[in-house]
Design a protein around this motif. Structure first.
Motif, PDB file in Angstrom:
ATOM      1  N   SER A 136       0.831  -1.208   0.000  1.00  0.00           N
ATOM      2  CA  SER A 136       0.000   0.000   0.000  1.00  0.00           C
ATOM      3  C   SER A 136       0.863   1.254   0.000  1.00  0.00           C
ATOM      4  CB  SER A 136      -0.937   0.005   1.211  1.00  0.00           C
ATOM      5  OG  SER A 136      -1.835  -1.075   1.137  1.00  0.00           O
ATOM      6  N   GLU A 137       1.917   1.228   0.796  1.00  0.00           N
ATOM      7  CA  GLU A 137       2.816   2.380   0.827  1.00  0.00           C
ATOM      8  C   GLU A 137       3.525   2.528  -0.521  1.00  0.00           C
ATOM      9  OE1 GLU A 137       5.096   4.376   4.300  1.00  0.00           O
ATOM     10  OE2 GLU A 137       6.324   2.708   3.580  1.00  0.00           O
ATOM     11  N   TYR A 138       3.887   1.404  -1.149  1.00  0.00           N
ATOM     12  CA  TYR A 138       4.498   1.448  -2.479  1.00  0.00           C
ATOM     13  C   TYR A 138       3.531   2.067  -3.494  1.00  0.00           C
ATOM     14  CZ  TYR A 138       5.950   0.023  -7.099  1.00  0.00           C
ATOM     15  OH  TYR A 138       6.274   0.030  -8.430  1.00  0.00           O
ATOM     16  N   ARG A 139       2.285   1.640  -3.458  1.00  0.00           N
ATOM     17  CA  ARG A 139       1.307   2.155  -4.421  1.00  0.00           C
ATOM     18  C   ARG A 139       1.113   3.659  -4.281  1.00  0.00           C
ATOM     19  NH1 ARG A 139      -1.280  -3.032  -3.053  1.00  0.00           N
ATOM     20  NH2 ARG A 139      -1.147  -4.344  -4.898  1.00  0.00           N
ATOM     21  N   GLU A 140       1.252   4.153  -3.070  1.00  0.00           N
ATOM     22  CA  GLU A 140       1.088   5.589  -2.846  1.00  0.00           C
ATOM     23  C   GLU A 140       2.350   6.380  -3.190  1.00  0.00           C
ATOM     24  OE1 GLU A 140      -0.394   6.443   1.053  1.00  0.00           O
ATOM     25  OE2 GLU A 140      -2.295   5.447   0.653  1.00  0.00           O
ATOM     26  N   GLY A 141       3.521   5.800  -2.914  1.00  0.00           N
ATOM     27  CA  GLY A 141       4.748   6.569  -3.077  1.00  0.00           C
ATOM     28  C   GLY A 141       5.735   6.025  -4.079  1.00  0.00           C
ATOM     29  N   LYS A 142       5.466   4.814  -4.597  1.00  0.00           N
ATOM     30  CA  LYS A 142       6.336   4.180  -5.583  1.00  0.00           C
ATOM     31  C   LYS A 142       7.791   4.037  -5.117  1.00  0.00           C
ATOM     32  CE  LYS A 142       3.148   3.778  -8.770  1.00  0.00           C
ATOM     33  NZ  LYS A 142       2.584   2.524  -9.143  1.00  0.00           N
ATOM     34  N   VAL A 143       7.983   3.728  -3.844  1.00  0.00           N
ATOM     35  CA  VAL A 143       9.333   3.478  -3.319  1.00  0.00           C
ATOM     36  C   VAL A 143       9.649   2.000  -3.578  1.00  0.00           C
ATOM     37  CG1 VAL A 143      10.773   3.481  -1.259  1.00  0.00           C
ATOM     38  CG2 VAL A 143       9.063   5.278  -1.587  1.00  0.00           C
ATOM     39  N   ASP A 144      10.656   1.763  -4.422  1.00  0.00           N
ATOM     40  CA  ASP A 144      10.968   0.395  -4.843  1.00  0.00           C
ATOM     41  C   ASP A 144      11.292  -0.537  -3.688  1.00  0.00           C
ATOM     42  OD1 ASP A 144      10.480   0.816  -7.519  1.00  0.00           O
ATOM     43  OD2 ASP A 144      12.549   1.347  -7.979  1.00  0.00           O
ATOM     44  N   SER A 145      11.914  -0.021  -2.630  1.00  0.00           N
ATOM     45  CA  SER A 145      12.251  -0.887  -1.500  1.00  0.00           C
ATOM     46  C   SER A 145      10.984  -1.413  -0.823  1.00  0.00           C
ATOM     47  CB  SER A 145      13.140  -0.168  -0.492  1.00  0.00           C
ATOM     48  OG  SER A 145      12.477   0.964   0.038  1.00  0.00           O
ATOM     49  N   ASN A 146       9.909  -0.630  -0.836  1.00  0.00           N
ATOM     50  CA  ASN A 146       8.635  -1.098  -0.273  1.00  0.00           C
ATOM     51  C   ASN A 146       8.047  -2.212  -1.132  1.00  0.00           C
ATOM     52  OD1 ASN A 146       8.706   0.689   1.878  1.00  0.00           O
ATOM     53  ND2 ASN A 146       7.582   2.261   0.784  1.00  0.00           N
ATOM     54  N   ARG A 147       8.143  -2.065  -2.457  1.00  0.00           N
ATOM     55  CA  ARG A 147       7.648  -3.119  -3.342  1.00  0.00           C
ATOM     56  C   ARG A 147       8.442  -4.397  -3.122  1.00  0.00           C
ATOM     57  NH1 ARG A 147       9.635  -2.248  -8.316  1.00  0.00           N
ATOM     58  NH2 ARG A 147      10.821  -4.146  -8.195  1.00  0.00           N
ATOM     59  N   ALA A 148       9.757  -4.268  -3.044  1.00  0.00           N
ATOM     60  CA  ALA A 148      10.608  -5.452  -2.859  1.00  0.00           C
ATOM     61  C   ALA A 148      10.291  -6.164  -1.548  1.00  0.00           C
ATOM     62  CB  ALA A 148      12.081  -5.047  -2.905  1.00  0.00           C
ATOM     63  N   GLN A 149      10.085  -5.399  -0.494  1.00  0.00           N
ATOM     64  CA  GLN A 149       9.762  -5.998   0.809  1.00  0.00           C
ATOM     65  C   GLN A 149       8.402  -6.688   0.763  1.00  0.00           C
ATOM     66  OE1 GLN A 149      12.004  -6.253   3.107  1.00  0.00           O
ATOM     67  NE2 GLN A 149      10.709  -7.256   4.600  1.00  0.00           N
ATOM     68  N   ALA A 150       7.434  -6.038   0.125  1.00  0.00           N
ATOM     69  CA  ALA A 150       6.097  -6.640  -0.004  1.00  0.00           C
ATOM     70  C   ALA A 150       6.179  -7.942  -0.789  1.00  0.00           C
ATOM     71  CB  ALA A 150       5.141  -5.662  -0.681  1.00  0.00           C
TER      72      ALA A 150
END
Length: 82
Positions: free
Chosen positions: A38-52
């Protein structure tokens, strides 16, 4: 509480504390993955996508029938391809 209100930073912090104590809890890992996604979808921070993605894959490894984790992982992979 933080998760329900979309406060992703605090939700991630809170869920990470719980995950340290319960690292084999697939559902907790899934919810933590959803917070990162959800945080990735809002801010597009790649590290959040990778962790998810990591958490969703772990959840699927532990429970191959976890449909929601499969769906979330697929959605994230499609977003990454855009």
């Amino acid at each position: 509480m933080f998760f329900e209100h979309g406060n992703w930073d605090d939700a991630i912090a809170e869920l990470n504390q719980a995950y340290v104590v319960l690292p084999h809890d697939s559902e907790l890992g899934f919810v933590l993955g959803k917070a990162y996604a959800s945080e990735y979808r809002e801010g597009k921070v790649d590290s959040n996508r990778a962790q998810a993605e990591k958490l969703f894959r772990l959840c699927i490894t532990r429970d191959a029938t976890h449909v929601e984790a499969i769906r979330e992982l697929t959605d994230l992979e499609k977003l990454a391809d855009e």
